[in-house]
Scaffold this active site. Sequence first.
Site, PDB file in Angstrom:
ATOM      1  CB  SER A  23      43.984  43.639  36.333  1.00 51.41           C
ATOM      2  OG  SER A  23      44.234  42.868  35.185  1.00 51.41           O
ATOM      3  CE  LYS A  74      47.619  42.655  35.658  1.00 54.78           C
ATOM      4  NZ  LYS A  74      47.956  41.709  36.732  1.00 54.78           N
ATOM      5  CE  LYS A 118      45.306  40.370  32.984  1.00 53.44           C
ATOM      6  NZ  LYS A 118      46.261  39.444  33.601  1.00 53.44           N
ATOM      7  CG  ASP A 158      49.650  40.298  33.396  1.00 55.61           C
ATOM      8  OD1 ASP A 158      50.511  39.538  32.911  1.00 55.61           O
ATOM      9  OD2 ASP A 158      48.865  39.946  34.305  1.00 55.61           O
ATOM     10  CD  GLU A 166      51.334  40.640  36.330  1.00 56.37           C
ATOM     11  OE1 GLU A 166      50.810  41.777  36.272  1.00 56.37           O
ATOM     12  OE2 GLU A 166      50.818  39.680  36.935  1.00 56.37           O
ATOM     13  CG  ASP A 213      51.070  36.306  37.851  1.00 59.94           C
ATOM     14  OD1 ASP A 213      51.014  35.390  38.682  1.00 59.94           O
ATOM     15  OD2 ASP A 213      50.033  36.811  37.352  1.00 59.94           O
ATOM     16  CE  LYS A 221      47.994  36.800  40.099  1.00 62.26           C
ATOM     17  NZ  LYS A 221      47.655  36.289  38.751  1.00 62.26           N
ATOM     18  N   GLY A 269      45.844  39.479  41.767  1.00 62.96           N
ATOM     19  CA  GLY A 269      44.444  39.099  41.938  1.00 62.96           C
ATOM     20  C   GLY A 269      44.088  37.955  41.018  1.00 62.96           C
TER      21      GLY A 269
END
Length: 404
Positions: free
Chosen positions: A170, A196, A198, A223, A248, A273, A297, A325
């Site tokens: 990420s 991934k 952000k 995400d 996400e 998530d 998670k 994570g």
Amino acid sequence: MIRLLVGCVRASSSSPASGCYRTTEFHRCAVKNTLMRIDRVELRLVRLPLVQFFETSFGRIHDREFIVVMVDGDGQRGYGECVTDRDPYYSSETSETAWHVLMEHLVPRSLGVEFAHPREVFPAFAQVRGHNMAKAALEMAAWDLYARQSGVPLSQVLGGCRTTIASGVSVGIQDSLEQLGDKIAAELAAGYQRIKVKIKPGWDIEVVQSVRKRFGDIPLMVDANGAYTLVDAEHLAQLDQFNLMMIEQPLDYDDVHDHAKLQQRLRTPICLDESIHTLHRAAEALAVTACRIINIKPGRIGGHAQSIHLHNMCAERKIPVWHGGMLESGIGRTHNIHLSTLPNFTLPGDVAASRRYFEPDLIDPPVELQADGTIAVPALPGLGVSVAEDRVERATQRAVTLVA
Ligand code: OSB
Ligand code: MG
């Protein structure tokens, strides 16, 4: 400051796990026949500087504050990590709320109590609503203790079936597109199997466009950590042209309904998530197709047992899952590695090498990426790594020990 509390234990009846989601029996570990009793709990609030800052739509951090949980029983020690941080930005829990709930509610429900199996720990917390990260930290430590007492790797007790797991990264929001590109180039060179990125309003479409331009058709996802609303549906639909694996948590952290509406307007699969914090919420989300993928998670859902239930629920409905994570130290990270060995973790997770986060990490050996972009699952009993307690001690802000 160490406070020694003696005789604080209140035994509680362990109610059976809610049966409705138990689609697959927990793996039966034939090794251990005796009961597990936790006779000492140690909590440590620790702070560690991050190797590199991490920025999401809710802000930039340079260090990580979390709680290390140690549980002793029968001459063995199990470890858990509470994935809260100082601020209630990812979720409403903080390290302070977790400390309070652990001290006042969760430790008294587990210290000195006899459990036949760690799956009984989460039900023992049933009277306490929410506070999943606090619950997970203690529950996961109990799984490690149980696996160590049984002399088998944690992955085996969890019902896992893999010796390596696929690893992705990420990559946080950066100061420029060029800086982001350089970070991604380094991660791809290291061998990570999926990137991934952000995103947030103002750092989204052009970002993905520039990544595609520089790196071509790499396995890529984004995400948003809840940064958009349904008003942005048309804007987000522009992401459909980039062949992303998924987007996400685009909408509010607790939302299901709007995600279902958004999914109808996007070709790109939505992965949830933040919104998936209970099994009930997951069932609702899947019933209305608020997502086509779920990120698991254990801290968010209440620990390993709940994660197994969620994993099984998704497998039954043919919904792929991957392991998220929380910038964990090696303790939480190694838990994540073991959980990722379950069969429906079919997409690369956000479980990456120690050196991306902390140097040194709190475990030996650190988590390393193999040349093929996988991480090896430790084969020794329990977590299968040793916790460097001297490093935990040096990072400690506050500590307490409780004995039965
Ligand atoms: O949304 O997945 C997230 C980190 C902290 C809080 C939330 C998230 C993340 C990450 C980083 O994306 C995952 C990791 O590298 O540990
Ligand atoms: Mg996320």
